[in-house]
Design a protein around this motif. Sequence first.
Motif, PDB file in Angstrom:
ATOM      1  N   ALA A  74       0.744  -0.999   0.077  1.00 30.36           N
ATOM      2  CA  ALA A  74       0.024  -0.008  -0.107  1.00 30.36           C
ATOM      3  C   ALA A  74       0.959   1.142  -0.017  1.00 30.36           C
ATOM      4  O   ALA A  74       0.256   2.267  -0.317  1.00 30.36           O
ATOM      5  CB  ALA A  74      -0.944  -0.011   1.102  1.00 30.36           C
ATOM      6  N   GLY A  75       2.044   1.258   0.463  1.00 28.36           N
ATOM      7  CA  GLY A  75       3.041   2.088   0.298  1.00 28.36           C
ATOM      8  C   GLY A  75       3.512   2.786   1.809  1.00 28.36           C
ATOM      9  O   GLY A  75       2.910   2.581   2.626  1.00 28.36           O
ATOM     10  N   ARG A 132       5.500  18.787  10.843  1.00 32.10           N
ATOM     11  CA  ARG A 132       5.435  17.537   9.849  1.00 32.10           C
ATOM     12  C   ARG A 132       4.913  16.289  10.301  1.00 32.10           C
ATOM     13  O   ARG A 132       4.519  15.347   9.539  1.00 32.10           O
ATOM     14  CB  ARG A 132       7.051  17.093   9.825  1.00 32.10           C
ATOM     15  N   ASP A 133       4.760  16.370  11.820  1.00 38.32           N
ATOM     16  CA  ASP A 133       4.121  15.133  12.397  1.00 38.32           C
ATOM     17  C   ASP A 133       2.591  15.022  11.867  1.00 38.32           C
ATOM     18  O   ASP A 133       2.082  14.129  11.325  1.00 38.32           O
ATOM     19  CB  ASP A 133       4.151  14.914  13.826  1.00 38.32           C
ATOM     20  N   LEU A 139      -1.596  12.684   5.767  1.00 41.96           N
ATOM     21  CA  LEU A 139      -1.546  11.722   4.432  1.00 41.96           C
ATOM     22  C   LEU A 139      -1.424  10.562   4.658  1.00 41.96           C
ATOM     23  O   LEU A 139      -2.082   9.462   3.564  1.00 41.96           O
ATOM     24  CB  LEU A 139       0.021  12.327   3.927  1.00 41.96           C
ATOM     25  N   ALA A 140      -0.915   9.983   5.616  1.00 42.37           N
ATOM     26  CA  ALA A 140      -1.114   8.353   5.926  1.00 42.37           C
ATOM     27  C   ALA A 140      -2.410   7.955   6.192  1.00 42.37           C
ATOM     28  O   ALA A 140      -2.755   6.977   5.541  1.00 42.37           O
ATOM     29  CB  ALA A 140      -0.308   8.131   7.002  1.00 42.37           C
ATOM     30  N   LEU A 145      -1.282   4.928   3.912  1.00 47.51           N
ATOM     31  CA  LEU A 145       0.169   4.616   3.789  1.00 47.51           C
ATOM     32  C   LEU A 145       0.613   4.196   5.372  1.00 47.51           C
ATOM     33  O   LEU A 145       0.050   4.698   6.343  1.00 47.51           O
ATOM     34  CB  LEU A 145       0.970   5.761   3.430  1.00 47.51           C
ATOM     35  N   THR A 146       1.748   3.401   5.458  1.00 41.13           N
ATOM     36  CA  THR A 146       2.426   3.204   6.678  1.00 41.13           C
ATOM     37  C   THR A 146       3.633   4.156   7.027  1.00 41.13           C
ATOM     38  O   THR A 146       4.352   4.351   6.257  1.00 41.13           O
ATOM     39  CB  THR A 146       3.124   1.708   6.619  1.00 41.13           C
ATOM     40  N   LEU A 147       3.252   4.876   8.047  1.00 39.34           N
ATOM     41  CA  LEU A 147       4.401   5.911   8.446  1.00 39.34           C
ATOM     42  C   LEU A 147       5.636   5.201   9.020  1.00 39.34           C
ATOM     43  O   LEU A 147       5.569   4.193   9.982  1.00 39.34           O
ATOM     44  CB  LEU A 147       3.748   6.594   9.660  1.00 39.34           C
ATOM     45  N   ILE A 148       6.773   5.538   8.425  1.00 38.74           N
ATOM     46  CA  ILE A 148       8.027   4.683   9.061  1.00 38.74           C
ATOM     47  C   ILE A 148       8.842   6.102   9.652  1.00 38.74           C
ATOM     48  O   ILE A 148       9.309   7.170   9.131  1.00 38.74           O
ATOM     49  CB  ILE A 148       8.944   4.492   7.733  1.00 38.74           C
TER      50      ILE A 148
END
Length: 329
Positions: A74-75, A132-133, A139-140, A145-148
Amino acid sequence: MDGEAALNIEMIRAAAARLEGHARNTPLLSSPFIDEIADRRVWIKPECLQHTGSFKFRGAWSALSALDEATRAAGVIAFSSGNHAQGVALAAQMHGVPSVIVMPSDAPALKIANTKALGAEVVLYERGSGDRDAIGTQLAQERGLTLIKPFDEPQVIAGQGTTGLEIAEQAAAVGVTTADVIVCCGGGGLTSGIALALEAEAPGLRVRPAEPEGFDDVARSLRSGGIERNNAVSGNICDAIITPQPGDLTFPIMKRLCGPGLVVGEDEALHAVAQAFLRLKVVAEPGGAVALAAALCRQDQIDGDDVIVTISGGNVDPDIFKRALDTLA
């Protein structure tokens, strides 16, 4: 979550197994000229030679490779001033999955360009006023999306800790069993990961974080025993290691395992960049050279005949690199 509970040496060893054949095993370098300046033997771990020019690829690959296939497909999304960005972008590209990177607009142009070139979608924000958090979280959620996270994530810390496994083996090979290991430190992912690895594999090697003046939150936190914040979030050439405060996962590990922090000025970081190029033929960025700067300029704060330092990144803009080389004139 407690940093100690979230991570252990077995996770680092598992990350090393997943990184096998993907990350570079970087060497341990030395120079008699640098030894003379530092008044002791200096052993340099050049993670600037790692894929994407920094240690961050280790943590990025570790985190992505630990995801289940459907989640990974999924990204992923990450926020970074550049080195974590490039690490995640390359790891995602190698896995064939999309990536979105949230970057400050004042990040070095080279890092922004490289991140885009690695196939990532780059979303810029203003470092002084943006969050930024919040941007990354929104966006996640919107895109699945999975946050890294750049440092406060167990699998990222585990990946960075593989640097420590290599240091332990390489130090033993040259007969070094007792030394300070100075690590360039932002949020503490590399520092805490190396500290955990060395605790298990080379307990005579003590990790010490190195930071730029004015952004020494980890050093101050270690002194006070609690998490301290920086007053500023920008305004230093050591952009790669500027974070607001230590991580909730990384700080308990550093508090337990690390010695006192070392702090250097911008001019000293530039001096270290110049010496790394002149004596080692290695290109370092200022944030990636603060550990070497500490070895060269804080001799009175270091004990022992040997010291090990990381050069954590080499993604330097040409104008900054020229400024560093001009210090040799």
